[in-house]
Design an enzyme around this catalytic site. Structure first.
Site, PDB file in Angstrom:
ATOM      1  N   ASP A  96      -0.854   0.123  30.799  1.00  0.00           N
ATOM      2  CA  ASP A  96      -0.180   1.419  30.895  1.00  0.00           C
ATOM      3  C   ASP A  96       0.784   1.612  29.722  1.00  0.00           C
ATOM      4  OD1 ASP A  96       0.474   3.851  31.979  1.00  0.00           O
ATOM      5  OD2 ASP A  96       1.876   3.038  33.455  1.00  0.00           O
TER       6      ASP A  96
ATOM      7  N   ASN B  26      -8.190   9.548  36.342  1.00  0.00           N
ATOM      8  CA  ASN B  26      -7.983   9.866  34.918  1.00  0.00           C
ATOM      9  C   ASN B  26      -8.846  11.038  34.416  1.00  0.00           C
ATOM     10  OD1 ASN B  26      -7.299   6.447  33.819  1.00  0.00           O
ATOM     11  ND2 ASN B  26      -5.892   8.051  34.432  1.00  0.00           N
TER      12      ASN B  26
HETATM   13  C1  FPP Z   1      -3.015   4.125  30.049  1.00  0.00           C
HETATM   14  O1  FPP Z   1      -2.030   4.627  29.160  1.00  0.00           O
HETATM   15  C2  FPP Z   1      -4.223   3.731  29.320  1.00  0.00           C
HETATM   16  C3  FPP Z   1      -5.481   4.287  29.447  1.00  0.00           C
HETATM   17  C4  FPP Z   1      -5.793   5.405  30.338  1.00  0.00           C
HETATM   18  C5  FPP Z   1      -6.611   3.787  28.644  1.00  0.00           C
HETATM   19  C6  FPP Z   1      -6.675   2.300  28.564  1.00  0.00           C
HETATM   20  C7  FPP Z   1      -7.857   1.886  27.799  1.00  0.00           C
HETATM   21  C8  FPP Z   1      -7.920   0.796  27.035  1.00  0.00           C
HETATM   22  C9  FPP Z   1      -6.799  -0.144  26.859  1.00  0.00           C
HETATM   23  C10 FPP Z   1      -9.206   0.512  26.321  1.00  0.00           C
HETATM   24  C11 FPP Z   1     -10.201  -0.329  27.088  1.00  0.00           C
HETATM   25  C12 FPP Z   1     -11.573  -0.131  26.587  1.00  0.00           C
HETATM   26  C13 FPP Z   1     -12.623  -1.000  26.409  1.00  0.00           C
HETATM   27  C14 FPP Z   1     -13.996  -0.471  26.289  1.00  0.00           C
HETATM   28  C15 FPP Z   1     -12.503  -2.450  26.266  1.00  0.00           C
HETATM   29  P1  FPP Z   1      -1.504   6.081  29.465  1.00  0.00           P
HETATM   30  O2  FPP Z   1      -2.355   7.054  28.724  1.00  0.00           O
HETATM   31  O3  FPP Z   1      -1.449   6.279  30.942  1.00  0.00           O
HETATM   32  O4  FPP Z   1      -0.065   6.029  28.855  1.00  0.00           O
HETATM   33  P2  FPP Z   1       1.187   6.872  29.375  1.00  0.00           P
HETATM   34  O5  FPP Z   1       1.433   6.420  30.789  1.00  0.00           O
HETATM   35  O6  FPP Z   1       2.265   6.457  28.436  1.00  0.00           O
HETATM   36  O7  FPP Z   1       0.821   8.316  29.275  1.00  0.00           O
END
Ligand code: FPP
EC number: 2.5.1.-
Length: 249
Positions: free
Chosen positions: A29, A77
């Site tokens: 996150d 999401n």
């Molecule tokens: C949450 O941060 C993160 C995500 C929704 C995407 C996570 C994906 C990866 C780490 C890549 C994995 C992929 C592969 C194919 C290995 P957020 O967007 O919720 O951050 P925020 O809470 O600060 O808005």
């Protein structure tokens, strides 16, 4: 796994090998906030998030951890802006294509867990190919939770068990934890010993609801793209201080 931390790293001397978690799960996150803090678009945070995940996979492998599960995309999401969802789907496909060869070389078994039928068809094909190609790899299991929701997983398991009961293949009184687990997306994986959540939020967010019954939880304020080997070292040190009682005294 083309990473910034490429050379093999040995387990830090202060960590006890016999007390390492077998399975680590991570709620990645804070990508968006990481980008915002730098005045960058959110997608840059996701790109750096992928790098952080690749580095963590490498570290887990180097240190002898047998399974890593990452929450990449939840069933909720889809409610994000369309461009962000599209970017993430494209990113997952691209990362898979780029990393597959190295995962084969490094003996990584990749498995996607979640309701995969809702993903774009092209991505589904890449996923099936990657899972089939690496299914016999044994050094580390890498589970990517994609279109994953813990409640949906439990519901789908219930439906599939009910179906077996209806067909007369199973008696209701035969349903136990072992049978239930076989109907989860994660069938065949051991439960996570350690669940890490970055960015300081104190919640589970519908992740592995069944599987984390006895997991130790570690929450850090660090945003996911900054979660590096030193941060992981800290999480493991904290884990090794815990006394796991599994309900006993
Ligand atoms: C949450 O941060 C993160 C995500 C929704 C995407 C996570 C994906 C990866 C780490 C890549 C994995 C992929 C592969 C194919 C290995 P957020 O967007 O919720 O951050 P925020 O809470 O600060 O808005």
């Amino acid at each position: 796994m083309t990473t910034q931390q490429t050379e093999q790293q040995y387990l830090p001397v202060d960590l006890k090998r016999e007390l390492l978690p077998r399975h680590v799960a991570v709620i990645c996150d804070g990508n968006g906030r990481w980008a915002k803090k730098r005045g960058l678009p959110r997608i840059m945070g996701h790109k750096r998030g992928v790098d952080a995940l690749k580095n963590l996979l490498r570290t887990c492998k180097d240190w002898g951890i047998k399974a890593l599960t990452a929450y990449a995309f939840s069933t909720e999401n889809w409610k994000r802006p369309e461009e962000e969802v599209e970017f993430l789907m494209t990113l997952f496909g691209r990362v898979l294509r780029q990393e597959l060869e190295e995962m084969i070389e490094e003996d990584v078994q990749i498995r996607f867990v979640g309701d995969l039928e809702e993903l774009p068809v092209g991505l589904q094909k890449e996923i099936t190919h990657a899972m089939e190609t690496t299914r016999n790899n044994r050094t580390i299991q890498f589970n990517v939770a994609t279109n994953y929701g813990g409640r949906l997983e439990i519901l789908q398991a219930c439906r599939s068990i009910a179906d077996r009961v209806q067909k007369g293949l199973l008696q209701p009184n035969e349903i136990d934890e072992a049978i239930f687990e076989r109907h989860l997306y994660t069938a065949g994986s051991c439960d996570p010993d350690l669940l890490i959540r970055t960015s300081g939020e104190m919640r589970i967010s519908n992740f592995l609801l069944w599987q984390i019954a006895y997991s130790e939880i570690y929450i850090t304020e660090t945003l996911w793209p900054d979660f590096d080997r030193n941060e992981f070292h800290r999480a493991l040190s904290a884990y090794q201080q815990r006394e796991r009682r599994f309900g006993k005294v």
